[in-house]
Design a protein around this motif. Sequence first.
Motif, PDB file in Angstrom:
ATOM      1  N   VAL A 169       0.822  -1.219   0.000  1.00 11.18           N
ATOM      2  CA  VAL A 169       0.000   0.000   0.000  1.00 11.18           C
ATOM      3  C   VAL A 169       0.852   1.264   0.000  1.00 11.18           C
ATOM      4  CG1 VAL A 169      -1.965  -1.105   1.108  1.00 11.18           C
ATOM      5  CG2 VAL A 169      -0.221   0.001   2.532  1.00 11.18           C
ATOM      6  N   SER A 170       2.161   1.134  -0.123  1.00 14.55           N
ATOM      7  CA  SER A 170       2.990   2.340  -0.172  1.00 14.55           C
ATOM      8  C   SER A 170       2.575   3.197  -1.362  1.00 14.55           C
ATOM      9  CB  SER A 170       4.473   1.973  -0.273  1.00 14.55           C
ATOM     10  OG  SER A 170       4.725   1.219  -1.439  1.00 14.55           O
ATOM     11  N   GLY A 171       2.468   4.485  -1.143  1.00 12.35           N
ATOM     12  CA  GLY A 171       2.053   5.405  -2.195  1.00 12.35           C
ATOM     13  C   GLY A 171       0.555   5.527  -2.375  1.00 12.35           C
ATOM     14  N   LEU A 172      -0.239   4.771  -1.605  1.00  9.08           N
ATOM     15  CA  LEU A 172      -1.696   4.849  -1.703  1.00  9.08           C
ATOM     16  C   LEU A 172      -2.180   6.179  -1.126  1.00  9.08           C
ATOM     17  CD1 LEU A 172      -4.304   3.112  -2.385  1.00  9.08           C
ATOM     18  CD2 LEU A 172      -4.376   2.639   0.079  1.00  9.08           C
ATOM     19  N   TYR A 173      -3.116   6.825  -1.828  1.00  7.81           N
ATOM     20  CA  TYR A 173      -3.658   8.108  -1.388  1.00  7.81           C
ATOM     21  C   TYR A 173      -4.995   7.927  -0.670  1.00  7.81           C
ATOM     22  CZ  TYR A 173      -0.312  10.581  -4.410  1.00  7.81           C
ATOM     23  OH  TYR A 173       0.825  11.069  -4.992  1.00  7.81           O
ATOM     24  N   LEU A 200     -14.627  16.384  -5.420  1.00  7.04           N
ATOM     25  CA  LEU A 200     -14.014  17.467  -4.652  1.00  7.04           C
ATOM     26  C   LEU A 200     -13.438  16.936  -3.345  1.00  7.04           C
ATOM     27  CD1 LEU A 200     -15.646  19.229  -6.667  1.00  7.04           C
ATOM     28  CD2 LEU A 200     -16.076  20.803  -4.770  1.00  7.04           C
ATOM     29  N   LEU A 201     -12.154  17.212  -3.089  1.00  5.45           N
ATOM     30  CA  LEU A 201     -11.492  16.772  -1.867  1.00  5.45           C
ATOM     31  C   LEU A 201     -11.053  17.969  -1.039  1.00  5.45           C
ATOM     32  CD1 LEU A 201      -9.210  13.875  -3.186  1.00  5.45           C
ATOM     33  CD2 LEU A 201     -11.575  13.766  -2.353  1.00  5.45           C
ATOM     34  N   LYS A 202     -11.279  17.869   0.276  1.00  6.55           N
ATOM     35  CA  LYS A 202     -10.825  18.923   1.187  1.00  6.55           C
ATOM     36  C   LYS A 202      -9.432  18.622   1.730  1.00  6.55           C
ATOM     37  CE  LYS A 202     -13.171  16.952   5.250  1.00  6.55           C
ATOM     38  NZ  LYS A 202     -14.106  17.242   6.361  1.00  6.55           N
ATOM     39  N   GLN A 203      -9.053  17.327   1.757  1.00  6.01           N
ATOM     40  CA  GLN A 203      -7.725  16.934   2.212  1.00  6.01           C
ATOM     41  C   GLN A 203      -7.255  15.721   1.413  1.00  6.01           C
ATOM     42  OE1 GLN A 203      -8.604  16.413   6.513  1.00  6.01           O
ATOM     43  NE2 GLN A 203      -6.926  17.864   6.865  1.00  6.01           N
ATOM     44  N   ILE A 204      -5.937  15.644   1.205  1.00  7.93           N
ATOM     45  CA  ILE A 204      -5.321  14.483   0.566  1.00  7.93           C
ATOM     46  C   ILE A 204      -4.112  14.068   1.390  1.00  7.93           C
ATOM     47  CG2 ILE A 204      -4.225  13.551  -1.500  1.00  7.93           C
ATOM     48  CD1 ILE A 204      -5.665  15.715  -3.116  1.00  7.93           C
ATOM     49  N   PHE A 205      -4.072  12.795   1.756  1.00 11.42           N
ATOM     50  CA  PHE A 205      -2.930  12.220   2.458  1.00 11.42           C
ATOM     51  C   PHE A 205      -2.383  11.073   1.617  1.00 11.42           C
ATOM     52  CE2 PHE A 205      -5.615  14.112   5.669  1.00 11.42           C
ATOM     53  CZ  PHE A 205      -4.739  14.719   6.551  1.00 11.42           C
ATOM     54  N   ARG A 206      -1.147  10.685   1.910  1.00 15.70           N
ATOM     55  CA  ARG A 206      -0.529   9.571   1.193  1.00 15.70           C
ATOM     56  C   ARG A 206       0.245   8.700   2.160  1.00 15.70           C
ATOM     57  NH1 ARG A 206       3.772  11.302  -3.095  1.00 15.70           N
ATOM     58  NH2 ARG A 206       4.892  11.722  -1.147  1.00 15.70           N
ATOM     59  N   ILE A 207       0.116   7.394   2.002  1.00 12.14           N
ATOM     60  CA  ILE A 207       0.998   6.475   2.720  1.00 12.14           C
ATOM     61  C   ILE A 207       2.390   6.622   2.117  1.00 12.14           C
ATOM     62  CG2 ILE A 207       1.501   4.043   3.158  1.00 12.14           C
ATOM     63  CD1 ILE A 207      -1.523   3.553   3.189  1.00 12.14           C
ATOM     64  N   PRO A 208       3.399   6.848   2.928  1.00  7.24           N
ATOM     65  CA  PRO A 208       4.741   7.128   2.390  1.00  7.24           C
ATOM     66  C   PRO A 208       5.188   6.084   1.372  1.00  7.24           C
ATOM     67  CG  PRO A 208       4.706   7.495   4.752  1.00  7.24           C
ATOM     68  CD  PRO A 208       3.379   6.885   4.403  1.00  7.24           C
ATOM     69  N   ALA A 209       5.840   6.570   0.323  1.00  5.05           N
ATOM     70  CA  ALA A 209       6.271   5.705  -0.777  1.00  5.05           C
ATOM     71  C   ALA A 209       7.765   5.428  -0.732  1.00  5.05           C
ATOM     72  CB  ALA A 209       5.892   6.345  -2.111  1.00  5.05           C
ATOM     73  N   ASP A 210       8.435   5.794   0.368  1.00  4.40           N
ATOM     74  CA  ASP A 210       9.886   5.615   0.425  1.00  4.40           C
ATOM     75  C   ASP A 210      10.284   4.200   0.821  1.00  4.40           C
ATOM     76  OD1 ASP A 210       8.888   5.817   2.968  1.00  4.40           O
ATOM     77  OD2 ASP A 210      10.366   7.275   3.686  1.00  4.40           O
ATOM     78  N   ALA A 211       9.315   3.378   1.205  1.00  2.00           N
ATOM     79  CA  ALA A 211       9.593   1.986   1.543  1.00  2.00           C
ATOM     80  C   ALA A 211       8.325   1.173   1.322  1.00  2.00           C
ATOM     81  CB  ALA A 211      10.062   1.858   2.996  1.00  2.00           C
ATOM     82  N   HIS A 213       5.215  -1.154   2.147  1.00  2.00           N
ATOM     83  CA  HIS A 213       4.387  -1.443   3.316  1.00  2.00           C
ATOM     84  C   HIS A 213       3.433  -2.556   2.909  1.00  2.00           C
ATOM     85  CE1 HIS A 213       2.586  -0.625   7.229  1.00  2.00           C
ATOM     86  NE2 HIS A 213       1.427  -0.890   6.646  1.00  2.00           N
ATOM     87  N   LEU A 214       3.820  -3.783   3.219  1.00  2.00           N
ATOM     88  CA  LEU A 214       3.088  -4.960   2.770  1.00  2.00           C
ATOM     89  C   LEU A 214       1.999  -5.322   3.765  1.00  2.00           C
ATOM     90  CD1 LEU A 214       6.111  -7.110   1.541  1.00  2.00           C
ATOM     91  CD2 LEU A 214       4.632  -5.603   0.198  1.00  2.00           C
ATOM     92  N   VAL A 215       0.811  -5.606   3.231  1.00  2.00           N
ATOM     93  CA  VAL A 215      -0.338  -5.980   4.051  1.00  2.00           C
ATOM     94  C   VAL A 215      -0.723  -7.409   3.701  1.00  2.00           C
ATOM     95  CG1 VAL A 215      -2.689  -5.382   4.739  1.00  2.00           C
ATOM     96  CG2 VAL A 215      -1.104  -3.584   4.003  1.00  2.00           C
ATOM     97  N   ALA A 216      -0.764  -8.275   4.689  1.00  2.00           N
ATOM     98  CA  ALA A 216      -1.078  -9.682   4.477  1.00  2.00           C
ATOM     99  C   ALA A 216      -2.552  -9.859   4.118  1.00  2.00           C
ATOM    100  CB  ALA A 216      -0.749 -10.476   5.741  1.00  2.00           C
ATOM    101  N   PRO A 217      -2.923 -10.990   3.513  1.00  2.00           N
ATOM    102  CA  PRO A 217      -4.342 -11.268   3.278  1.00  2.00           C
ATOM    103  C   PRO A 217      -5.119 -11.198   4.584  1.00  2.00           C
ATOM    104  CG  PRO A 217      -2.971 -12.855   2.108  1.00  2.00           C
ATOM    105  CD  PRO A 217      -2.049 -12.058   2.970  1.00  2.00           C
ATOM    106  N   GLY A 218      -6.217 -10.436   4.585  1.00  2.00           N
ATOM    107  CA  GLY A 218      -6.979 -10.238   5.808  1.00  2.00           C
ATOM    108  C   GLY A 218      -6.350  -9.237   6.753  1.00  2.00           C
ATOM    109  N   GLY A 219      -5.266  -8.603   6.314  1.00  2.00           N
ATOM    110  CA  GLY A 219      -4.583  -7.620   7.146  1.00  2.00           C
ATOM    111  C   GLY A 219      -5.186  -6.235   7.006  1.00  2.00           C
ATOM    112  N   THR A 220      -4.820  -5.359   7.901  1.00  2.00           N
ATOM    113  CA  THR A 220      -5.389  -4.014   7.954  1.00  2.00           C
ATOM    114  C   THR A 220      -4.294  -2.957   7.979  1.00  2.00           C
ATOM    115  OG1 THR A 220      -5.481  -4.086  10.378  1.00  2.00           O
ATOM    116  CG2 THR A 220      -7.454  -4.785   9.184  1.00  2.00           C
TER     117      THR A 220
END
Length: 401
Positions: A169-173, A200-211, A213-220
């Motif tokens: 999910v790295s780089g996900l907005y 229309l968006l009032k805010q945009i955040f991003r999960i950092p893309a510098d590394a 970030h792996l999420v396992a099946p059923g992970g959060t």
Amino acid sequence: MKRILYFLLPLYLASCVDYGDATQEVTARVKLTMPAEFNATDNEGHEIRLMQGGKTLTAVTDAQGIATFTGIIPDVYDVSCSWELTAEEYQQMTGDNQVVSGCTVSGSLNSYLIKEEEDVIILATNLSINRDIIIGKIYYAGSKDLNNRTYMAGKYLELYNQSDNEVDVSGLYIGLVEAESTQAYTLENLHEVYEDSVVLLKQIFRIPADANHLVAPGGTVLIVNSAIDHTPNNDMESSLLDADFEAKDASGKMQNNPTTPALDLIYTMYPSVSNLNLVQSGPCSIVIFRTDEDMTALPKTYPYGKTSGSQWALLPKRYIIDGVEVLRNKNTGIEVSSKRLYDDIDAGYTNINAVNGWTGEIVYRKTSKTATDGHPILTDTNNSSNDFQVSTTIKPREYDK
């Protein structure tokens, strides 16, 4: 990234006339129309739902794709359906050999007025490829602390990996949708000016893309404003010490955890607000998206017809992976007319039961089935009215079994 196909559903909106005192029962017939991609018929045996006032009526389609409801009291109803296809069924129905994990067929008519015997109600359906990362949970209601003061620091957002594979999910907005009491743009305004192409968006955040970030099946992925233990303040709150990412509060008013990685803040329309602006009473709609484009360069807009004031970022709809429409619940009912997201993003909506929040209520996805490895598969019919429910007890990273 899996491809998502969207098809705009026709929306039959009627004036909110109260037929609750009507004594003449009627028969309603609902006919499914299948997605244009289907090259085979699939009309029979699908459950149609009529929902009104917390009650749900169901009927099953016949060989002509018609479900018949008898003894219906004239009133405004939400009409919906959904069913899943396996990868093999998808290929059989569409002739498309793309690699998919399956798909969902769904349809919805919000606030449809049934007032008399009708020849037929047409319920168009859309086809969406099952998604891997989805929005699983939103805690925006807030609570009251032990001194009965409003408490907002424990709000959070949770993403969920539906798939059988690890997902990076790295780089996900994450985009928080415009939420003014007077809408900056209605859906009609967006249709007029932008031809239904932007949100229309009032805010945009991003999960950092510098590394990675792996999420396992059923992970959060637990995204918070304050990664501390909030339970000492009251038993409606949770410990968020194990949060994956934190929206750091540059103002210093909210306690942050220096050991929790920071979300990247890409855009905020509020110069003094750098944390997730989750409105405790709603609306509080959220989208997640991916793109290689520069999101700091997104065009901005003033409110419809204005040339000054606050500005919202214009996100192209085609980037969106998942969206959840969260509406405000008022004394007069849910503000359905204030939907910000198109039906091909979310054909329904969810909401807390309280009018003003501060109740510790969480909206989260229902569990539809269990994957082969045992992790829950959450309900994802592209209709939050079907997919979400409300709890005051479910905790972060928990879902119903």
